[in-house]
Motif scaffolding. Structure first.
Motif, PDB file in Angstrom:
ATOM      1  N   UNK A  63      58.856  75.501  -3.191  1.00 31.74           N
ATOM      2  CA  UNK A  63      58.462  75.250  -4.578  1.00 31.74           C
ATOM      3  C   UNK A  63      57.296  76.129  -5.044  1.00 31.74           C
ATOM      4  N   UNK A  64      56.611  76.790  -4.112  1.00 33.18           N
ATOM      5  CA  UNK A  64      55.542  77.712  -4.528  1.00 33.18           C
ATOM      6  C   UNK A  64      56.117  79.049  -4.996  1.00 33.18           C
ATOM      7  N   UNK A  65      57.386  79.284  -4.696  1.00 33.86           N
ATOM      8  CA  UNK A  65      58.064  80.501  -5.136  1.00 33.86           C
ATOM      9  C   UNK A  65      58.741  80.206  -6.472  1.00 33.86           C
ATOM     10  N   UNK A  66      58.521  81.062  -7.453  1.00 35.40           N
ATOM     11  CA  UNK A  66      59.000  80.776  -8.799  1.00 35.40           C
ATOM     12  C   UNK A  66      60.039  81.785  -9.279  1.00 35.40           C
ATOM     13  N   UNK A  67      60.814  81.359 -10.264  1.00 37.20           N
ATOM     14  CA  UNK A  67      61.787  82.249 -10.896  1.00 37.20           C
ATOM     15  C   UNK A  67      61.033  83.259 -11.762  1.00 37.20           C
ATOM     16  N   UNK A  68      61.288  84.538 -11.615  1.00 43.80           N
ATOM     17  CA  UNK A  68      60.542  85.542 -12.394  1.00 43.80           C
ATOM     18  C   UNK A  68      60.783  85.419 -13.898  1.00 43.80           C
ATOM     19  N   UNK A  69      59.736  85.640 -14.646  1.00 45.30           N
ATOM     20  CA  UNK A  69      59.820  85.742 -16.099  1.00 45.30           C
ATOM     21  C   UNK A  69      59.647  87.212 -16.484  1.00 45.30           C
ATOM     22  N   UNK A  70      59.685  87.492 -17.774  1.00 47.12           N
ATOM     23  CA  UNK A  70      59.605  88.882 -18.225  1.00 47.12           C
ATOM     24  C   UNK A  70      58.356  89.577 -17.698  1.00 47.12           C
ATOM     25  N   UNK A  71      57.214  88.876 -17.778  1.00 47.73           N
ATOM     26  CA  UNK A  71      55.965  89.502 -17.364  1.00 47.73           C
ATOM     27  C   UNK A  71      55.912  89.747 -15.850  1.00 47.73           C
ATOM     28  N   UNK A  72      56.675  88.944 -15.095  1.00 48.22           N
ATOM     29  CA  UNK A  72      56.697  89.133 -13.642  1.00 48.22           C
ATOM     30  C   UNK A  72      57.405  90.436 -13.268  1.00 48.22           C
ATOM     31  N   UNK A  73      58.436  90.791 -14.016  1.00 47.80           N
ATOM     32  CA  UNK A  73      59.156  92.028 -13.725  1.00 47.80           C
ATOM     33  C   UNK A  73      58.267  93.251 -13.895  1.00 47.80           C
ATOM     34  N   UNK A  74      57.280  93.140 -14.793  1.00 50.23           N
ATOM     35  CA  UNK A  74      56.343  94.251 -14.976  1.00 50.23           C
ATOM     36  C   UNK A  74      55.553  94.517 -13.699  1.00 50.23           C
ATOM     37  N   UNK A  75      55.352  93.471 -12.904  1.00 46.52           N
ATOM     38  CA  UNK A  75      54.588  93.640 -11.660  1.00 46.52           C
ATOM     39  C   UNK A  75      55.367  94.424 -10.612  1.00 46.52           C
ATOM     40  N   UNK A  76      56.687  94.444 -10.731  1.00 46.69           N
ATOM     41  CA  UNK A  76      57.461  95.293  -9.823  1.00 46.69           C
ATOM     42  C   UNK A  76      57.087  96.755 -10.058  1.00 46.69           C
ATOM     43  N   UNK A  77      57.074  97.141 -11.317  1.00 45.26           N
ATOM     44  CA  UNK A  77      56.738  98.531 -11.634  1.00 45.26           C
ATOM     45  C   UNK A  77      55.278  98.845 -11.298  1.00 45.26           C
ATOM     46  N   UNK A  78      54.414  97.863 -11.475  1.00 52.43           N
ATOM     47  CA  UNK A  78      53.008  98.063 -11.113  1.00 52.43           C
ATOM     48  C   UNK A  78      52.873  98.330  -9.620  1.00 52.43           C
ATOM     49  N   UNK A  79      53.619  97.579  -8.812  1.00 52.60           N
ATOM     50  CA  UNK A  79      53.580  97.797  -7.367  1.00 52.60           C
ATOM     51  C   UNK A  79      54.147  99.165  -6.995  1.00 52.60           C
ATOM     52  N   UNK A  80      55.204  99.569  -7.673  1.00 54.48           N
ATOM     53  CA  UNK A  80      55.787 100.888  -7.396  1.00 54.48           C
ATOM     54  C   UNK A  80      54.765 101.990  -7.656  1.00 54.48           C
ATOM     55  N   UNK A  81      54.103 101.922  -8.809  1.00 58.60           N
ATOM     56  CA  UNK A  81      53.141 102.967  -9.175  1.00 58.60           C
ATOM     57  C   UNK A  81      51.862 102.899  -8.359  1.00 58.60           C
ATOM     58  N   UNK A  82      51.615 101.769  -7.734  1.00 56.85           N
ATOM     59  CA  UNK A  82      50.446 101.677  -6.845  1.00 56.85           C
ATOM     60  C   UNK A  82      50.644 102.549  -5.612  1.00 56.85           C
ATOM     61  N   UNK A  83      51.902 102.798  -5.261  1.00 60.25           N
ATOM     62  CA  UNK A  83      52.214 103.540  -4.034  1.00 60.25           C
ATOM     63  C   UNK A  83      52.784 104.929  -4.321  1.00 60.25           C
ATOM     64  N   UNK A  84      53.641 105.042  -5.339  1.00 60.69           N
ATOM     65  CA  UNK A  84      54.340 106.297  -5.627  1.00 60.69           C
ATOM     66  C   UNK A  84      53.860 106.909  -6.939  1.00 60.69           C
TER      67      UNK A  84
END
Length: 332
Positions: free
Chosen positions: A141-162
């Protein structure tokens, strides 16, 4: 000697002028590579007894080497399953039951890939499929269904590395065309030599999560990731289909789509069935054939692992291969 060099140079210029760059340099969709499914996966510790009681856990009976070792062994496509936890995007298959991973979170997985890429700058593009797993919120239950703003964090993580310059983005492929699909059908994918040492991301999910992503990036303008699509959509370019026997795959490959399929699985099929499915995956022209058993990770029961018939993991595509190319797609 100087005269010969000048003549050769003029001949090359004339060839490009008459036939375009594609006549002397193949494109990135004209190759075929072996990839891995659930590339981070480690065998659960309890599996030796659990699979005797719960049938579906037999599908978890495999373990991958660390991502950089897979790449060193010739794998060029990876799949990362992500879960939206309070600590960020955690990479695992299923919380609590099948949670072991060679890299704990998205940034760390991407960092392992980038460090290998830094050491091997001439490699053909690495494809990374990113998939949100719906089982997470049901189990934990601590894991949640992603919302629109959560998907932005995928790209943030990508750019943190690449660095963005090393990412093959939809904008880079689209160029001046109105839609991504127009670009891949009329112009084609970038030249292979222009994308060596780079990475391409595909958002595996469809339905609501893909719609969220497309709401922010209509036609994928400004996005970092391609999406799992089907021909006929303006953002279509990359297609994920598990079944290599899908009758339209060869036609779609010839038209210009980039396709990933899943090969034979020794955990669930006889060795003859595995070989038949792999042979179809190879011949259908899909650019990526995913497996749980790449080189270095043979099936314990049969010793079988997936490579192309010549023993390679990277080769020219049998459906749309370039003409008069004798050198291998990847070189040191």
């Amino acid at each position: 000697m100087r005269y010969k060099i000048i003549c050769c140079g003029l001949l090359c210029i004339s060839t490009i002028a008459l036939f375009g760059e594609e006549s002397i340099s193949p494109r990135m969709n004209q190759i075929q590579v072996i990839g891995t499914h659930n590339s981070y996966h480690k065998r659960p510790q309890y599996l030796t007894w659990a699979k005797d009681y719960v049938e579906y856990t037999k599908g978890w009976d495999y373990e991958h080497l660390p991502l950089d070792i897979q790449l060193e062994n010739g794998v060029r496509s990876l799949e990362l399953d992500i879960h939206n936890t309070p600590e960020g995007w955690k990479v695992m298959h299923a919380p609590k039951f099948d949670a072991e991973s060679t890299c704990p979170n998205l940034c760390e997985c991407l960092r392992v890939i980038r460090e290998w890429s830094d050491k091997n700058p001439k490699h053909v593009p690495i494809t990374v499929l990113i998939e949100w797993k719906s089982e997470g919120p049901t189990i934990d239950k601590t894991i949640t269904i992603p919302q629109k703003e959560d998907l932005e964090r995928i790209e943030k993580d990508i750019l943190e590395v690449w660095n963005k310059e090393r990412i093959i983005t939809p904008d880079f492929v689209r160029g001046k065309y109105n839609t991504l699909e127009d670009a891949i059908l009329k112009k084609g994918w970038p030249l292979l030599d222009h994308v060596r040492g780079k990475i391409m991301f595909i958002f595996h999910n469809r339905a609501q999560l893909r719609d969220y992503y497309l709401e922010k990036y209509p036609n994928l303008e400004g996005s970092l990731m391609f999406v799992n699509s089907r021909p006929g959509e303006p953002y279509s370019a990359t297609v994920i289909i598990d079944n290599p026997f899908h009758e339209k795959i060869p036609t779609w490959v010839q038209q210009g789509y980039f396709i990933r399929v899943f090969g034979g699985d020794p955990k669930h099929l006889t060795i003859n069935q595995v070989k038949t499915k792999d042979e179809r995956a190879f011949s259908c022209g899909a650019q990526v054939i995913s497996t749980d058993n790449p080189p270095g990770e043979a099936c314990p029961k049969t010793g079988y692992f997936t490579t192309f018939p010549d023993g390679s993991t990277i080769r020219w595509n049998p459906i749309n291969s370039p003409i008069n190319i004798s050198t291998p797609p990847e070189y040191k």
